[in-house]
Design a protein around this motif. Structure first.
Motif, mmCIF file in Angstrom:
data_model
loop_
_atom_site.group_PDB
_atom_site.id
_atom_site.type_symbol
_atom_site.label_atom_id
_atom_site.label_comp_id
_atom_site.label_asym_id
_atom_site.label_seq_id
_atom_site.Cartn_x
_atom_site.Cartn_y
_atom_site.Cartn_z
ATOM 1 N N ALA A 94 51.081 47.034 40.228
ATOM 2 C CA ALA A 94 50.060 46.169 39.636
ATOM 3 C C ALA A 94 48.959 46.987 38.965
ATOM 4 O O ALA A 94 48.496 46.642 37.871
ATOM 5 N N ILE A 95 48.559 48.082 39.595
ATOM 6 C CA ILE A 95 47.548 48.959 39.002
ATOM 7 C C ILE A 95 48.080 49.566 37.711
ATOM 8 O O ILE A 95 47.387 49.609 36.696
ATOM 9 N N GLU A 96 49.333 50.033 37.750
ATOM 10 C CA GLU A 96 49.943 50.606 36.546
ATOM 11 C C GLU A 96 50.057 49.575 35.424
ATOM 12 O O GLU A 96 50.015 49.923 34.252
ATOM 13 N N MET A 97 50.195 48.298 35.794
ATOM 14 C CA MET A 97 50.260 47.223 34.804
ATOM 15 C C MET A 97 48.880 46.903 34.240
ATOM 16 O O MET A 97 48.768 46.151 33.276
ATOM 17 N N GLY A 98 47.848 47.414 34.886
ATOM 18 C CA GLY A 98 46.488 47.132 34.430
ATOM 19 C C GLY A 98 45.927 45.837 34.984
ATOM 20 O O GLY A 98 44.962 45.294 34.451
ATOM 21 N N LEU A 99 46.529 45.345 36.072
ATOM 22 C CA LEU A 99 46.040 44.118 36.681
ATOM 23 C C LEU A 99 44.898 44.438 37.649
ATOM 24 O O LEU A 99 44.880 45.500 38.271
ATOM 25 N N ASN A 100 43.993 43.504 37.787
ATOM 26 C CA ASN A 100 42.836 43.684 38.645
ATOM 27 C C ASN A 100 43.273 43.756 40.114
ATOM 28 O O ASN A 100 43.909 42.823 40.612
ATOM 29 N N PRO A 101 42.907 44.841 40.822
ATOM 30 C CA PRO A 101 43.310 44.992 42.219
ATOM 31 C C PRO A 101 42.803 43.874 43.132
ATOM 32 O O PRO A 101 43.491 43.465 44.061
ATOM 33 N N GLY A 102 41.593 43.363 42.850
ATOM 34 C CA GLY A 102 41.054 42.261 43.653
ATOM 35 C C GLY A 102 41.883 40.999 43.503
ATOM 36 O O GLY A 102 42.176 40.305 44.488
ATOM 37 N N ALA A 103 42.276 40.694 42.278
ATOM 38 C CA ALA A 103 43.107 39.517 42.025
ATOM 39 C C ALA A 103 44.488 39.693 42.661
ATOM 40 O O ALA A 103 45.036 38.756 43.240
ATOM 41 N N VAL A 104 45.025 40.892 42.564
ATOM 42 C CA VAL A 104 46.335 41.184 43.166
ATOM 43 C C VAL A 104 46.275 40.938 44.674
ATOM 44 O O VAL A 104 47.141 40.279 45.243
ATOM 45 N N LYS A 105 45.242 41.446 45.313
ATOM 46 C CA LYS A 105 45.089 41.282 46.761
ATOM 47 C C LYS A 105 44.972 39.799 47.126
ATOM 48 O O LYS A 105 45.601 39.335 48.076
ATOM 49 N N ARG A 106 44.202 39.055 46.344
ATOM 50 C CA ARG A 106 44.048 37.623 46.620
ATOM 51 C C ARG A 106 45.378 36.883 46.495
ATOM 52 O O ARG A 106 45.715 36.045 47.328
ATOM 53 N N LEU A 125 47.110 31.847 37.868
ATOM 54 C CA LEU A 125 46.389 32.214 36.653
ATOM 55 C C LEU A 125 44.879 32.158 36.856
ATOM 56 O O LEU A 125 44.143 33.010 36.355
ATOM 57 N N LYS A 126 44.415 31.181 37.631
ATOM 58 C CA LYS A 126 42.980 31.054 37.891
ATOM 59 C C LYS A 126 42.440 32.283 38.619
ATOM 60 O O LYS A 126 41.364 32.768 38.297
ATOM 61 N N VAL A 127 43.198 32.782 39.584
ATOM 62 C CA VAL A 127 42.765 33.980 40.328
ATOM 63 C C VAL A 127 42.557 35.144 39.375
ATOM 64 O O VAL A 127 41.560 35.857 39.474
ATOM 65 N N PHE A 128 43.475 35.347 38.460
ATOM 66 C CA PHE A 128 43.339 36.454 37.512
ATOM 67 C C PHE A 128 42.242 36.180 36.477
ATOM 68 O O PHE A 128 41.542 37.114 36.072
ATOM 69 N N GLN A 129 42.073 34.931 36.064
ATOM 70 C CA GLN A 129 41.043 34.607 35.076
ATOM 71 C C GLN A 129 39.644 34.752 35.663
ATOM 72 O O GLN A 129 38.712 35.138 34.970
ATOM 73 N N GLU A 130 39.483 34.466 36.968
ATOM 74 C CA GLU A 130 38.179 34.610 37.621
ATOM 75 C C GLU A 130 37.690 36.051 37.536
ATOM 76 O O GLU A 130 36.496 36.296 37.494
ATOM 77 N N GLN A 131 38.603 36.990 37.516
ATOM 78 C CA GLN A 131 38.233 38.399 37.481
ATOM 79 C C GLN A 131 37.669 38.813 36.121
ATOM 80 O O GLN A 131 37.040 39.841 36.002
ATOM 81 N N HIS A 132 37.902 37.989 35.094
ATOM 82 C CA HIS A 132 37.382 38.299 33.765
ATOM 83 C C HIS A 132 35.889 37.970 33.646
ATOM 84 O O HIS A 132 35.216 38.456 32.769
ATOM 85 N N ASN A 133 35.423 37.089 34.532
ATOM 86 C CA ASN A 133 34.017 36.661 34.459
ATOM 87 C C ASN A 133 33.099 37.539 35.262
ATOM 88 O O ASN A 133 33.343 38.214 36.107
#
Length: 133
Positions: A94-106, A125-133
């Protein structure tokens, strides 16, 4: 997914991840075959992928990266056994993909709590979108 090479790369990544614990369980194989069918990969090509080395291709679309992460997480849970190597491996991927570690954990925590490890796509999708804010 656009090209045949991209489809094969995604499936190869899933195959590689599914054997990180040293075994390929029947449920994992069946799940991989379902994904291959969704990607319109025929059975002979699918089986041949188990004998190929995986070279990573970068997934440009964030949506497709989230999708691939979720597929890997489903494979991790489908045999009913959560191995430490799988938990560590999926976080690294997930880190290598550039995904947010916090969202991944959630998402992984939500999957552990769900009776069948399935997370509603809107919630995912909401979990990952929340990390953008």
């Amino acid at each position: 997914m656009n090209t045949e090479a991209e489809k094969r790369s995604l499936l190869l990544e899933m195959i590689t991840f599914s054997t990180v614990d040293g075994k390929l369980h029947k449920r994992e194989y069946d799940f991989l075959w379902l994904v291959a069918q969704e990607l319109n990969i025929d059975f002979d090509v699918f089986n041949d992928l188990f004998h190929q080395e995986h070279t990573k291709q970068i997934i440009k679309s964030e949506f497709q990266r989230i999708q691939q992460f979720y597929r890997l997480a489903l494979i991790m849970h489908c045999d009913g056994i959560l191995h430490e190597k799988e938990a560590t491996g999926i976080q690294q991927i997930a880190i290598e993909m550039g995904l947010n570690p916090g969202a991944v954990k959630r998402v992984l925590d939500l999957m552990k709590k769900a009776p069948n490890a399935i997370v509603d796509p809107k919630v995912l999708l909401k979990v990952f979108q929340e990390q953008h804010n």
